[in-house]
Write an enzyme that holds these catalytic residues in place. Structure first.
Site, short mmCIF file in Angstrom:
data_model
loop_
_atom_site.label_atom_id
_atom_site.label_comp_id
_atom_site.label_asym_id
_atom_site.label_seq_id
_atom_site.Cartn_x
_atom_site.Cartn_y
_atom_site.Cartn_z
N GLU A 1 -35.53 15.76 14.23
CA GLU A 1 -34.15 15.30 14.50
C GLU A 1 -33.28 16.46 14.97
OE1 GLU A 1 -34.04 11.73 11.11
OE2 GLU A 1 -32.72 13.45 10.91
N TYR B 1 -34.20 7.31 15.92
CA TYR B 1 -34.74 6.35 14.94
C TYR B 1 -36.19 5.94 15.23
CZ TYR B 1 -30.28 6.07 12.53
OH TYR B 1 -29.16 6.39 11.80
N ASN C 1 -22.12 3.12 7.01
CA ASN C 1 -22.23 3.89 5.78
C ASN C 1 -21.94 5.38 5.93
OD1 ASN C 1 -24.52 4.41 7.21
ND2 ASN C 1 -25.97 3.62 5.71
N HIS D 1 -25.35 10.12 8.19
CA HIS D 1 -26.81 10.14 8.28
C HIS D 1 -27.30 11.42 7.62
CE1 HIS D 1 -30.91 10.35 9.75
NE2 HIS D 1 -30.66 11.60 10.08
N LYS E 1 -21.06 9.69 10.86
CA LYS E 1 -21.10 8.57 11.80
C LYS E 1 -19.66 8.20 12.23
CE LYS E 1 -25.45 6.60 10.00
NZ LYS E 1 -26.04 5.47 9.22
P1 GDP Z 1 -30.74 5.79 5.80
O1 GDP Z 1 -31.82 6.82 5.95
O2 GDP Z 1 -30.28 5.63 4.39
O3 GDP Z 1 -29.58 6.02 6.75
O4 GDP Z 1 -31.37 4.37 6.17
P2 GDP Z 1 -32.50 3.94 7.21
O5 GDP Z 1 -33.12 5.12 7.89
O6 GDP Z 1 -33.38 3.00 6.53
O7 GDP Z 1 -31.64 3.11 8.29
C1 GDP Z 1 -30.82 3.78 9.22
C2 GDP Z 1 -29.48 3.10 9.30
O8 GDP Z 1 -29.64 1.76 9.79
C3 GDP Z 1 -28.73 2.92 7.99
O9 GDP Z 1 -28.03 4.07 7.58
C4 GDP Z 1 -27.81 1.77 8.32
O10 GDP Z 1 -26.71 2.22 9.11
C5 GDP Z 1 -28.69 0.89 9.21
N1 GDP Z 1 -29.46 -0.15 8.47
C6 GDP Z 1 -30.57 0.07 7.74
N2 GDP Z 1 -31.08 -1.09 7.24
C7 GDP Z 1 -30.28 -2.09 7.67
C8 GDP Z 1 -30.30 -3.52 7.50
O11 GDP Z 1 -31.17 -4.10 6.87
N3 GDP Z 1 -29.30 -4.23 8.10
C9 GDP Z 1 -28.33 -3.64 8.83
N4 GDP Z 1 -27.39 -4.43 9.36
N5 GDP Z 1 -28.29 -2.29 9.03
C10 GDP Z 1 -29.24 -1.51 8.46
MG MG Z 2 -33.26 7.21 7.44
#
Ligand code: GDP
Ligand code: MG
Length: 193
Positions: free
Chosen positions: A165, A49, A151, A154, A9
């Site tokens: 994806e 997403y 973070n 991805h 990212k």
């Molecule tokens: P990942 O698969 O671990 O990347 O997580 P997810 O697919 O659940 O979410 C995608 C991305 O959205 C995450 O990597 C974070 O950058 C962001 N994100 C997820 N949950 C939250 C949240 O509750 N708050 C905020 N501010 N960002 C979030």
């Molecule tokens: Mg994810």
């Protein structure tokens, strides 16, 4: 052989962690079969997403649980509302600057891709993972600044997600099919030196 999408990212690129992140995937034995540096647009982030129709709800549920586990009040009690907000913020975050998109291939590539990357919130991610080692991000810090959790990386969540994806980020001819001498060592039943 399984394939997974890994995207460094914008913060990973800005913090000069491209080499570090790539080397963590490389040293496992996974094979790099596609790589490009690019600028993502909102349309790509939206499609990425929303591949999983339950993503918004799942993201929201995960966030709410994390707040509750810490005895804190989540920003909303409606998981879908939280998920929608996260998607809006992700568009700003992922499109802010160039990213590095990659496809890694090998035994259990998806599971391994997640294991190396660590869990969503860097603060809870294990040490030894990319997110755990290189970031101090938390739900509160991100939500308090009304931005996505920053973070670094991805990694696809499941084999089905990975396939969709990869098709979104790469054309078929950008994904290479080639042999590594090393593959014999990793995968062949009989090998000799
Ligand atoms: P990942 O698969 O671990 O990347 O997580 P997810 O697919 O659940 O979410 C995608 C991305 O959205 C995450 O990597 C974070 O950058 C962001 N994100 C997820 N949950 C939250 C949240 O509750 N708050 C905020 N501010 N960002 C979030
Ligand atoms: Mg994810």
């Amino acid at each position: 052989m399984e394939k997974t999408l890994i995207v460094i990212k914008p913060d990973g690129v800005q913090r000069n962690l491209i080499g570090e992140i790539i080397s963590r995937y490389e040293r496992t034995g996974l094979k790099l079969v596609a790589l490009k540096m690019m600028q993502a647009d909102e349309n790509l982030v939206e499609k990425h997403y929303t591949i999983d129709p339950d993503w918004k709800k799942n993201v929201g549920t995960k966030a709410i649980e994390s707040y509750e586990k810490k005895g804190l009040q989540p920003p909303s009690n409606d998981p879908v509302e939280v998920g929608e907000d996260v998607l809006k913020r992700l568009k700003i975050y992922i499109c802010a600057a160039p990213v590095v998109a990659m496809v890694w291939q090998g035994n259990e590539a998806v599971k391994l891709g997640r294991k190396i990357c660590g869990s969503t919130e860097s603060l809870s991610a294990e040490m030894g993972t990319i997110r755990g080692d290189y970031s101090l991000e938390s739900y509160q810090l991100a939500d308090g600044s009304e931005r996505a959790i920053v973070n670094l990386v991805h990694a696809s969540g499941s084999v089905e997600e990975a396939d969709q994806e990869i098709a979104l980020w790469f054309t078929e001819n950008e994904i290479l099919n080639y042999k590594l001498i090393r593959d014999t060592l990793l995968y062949d039943k009989n090998w000799t030196i």
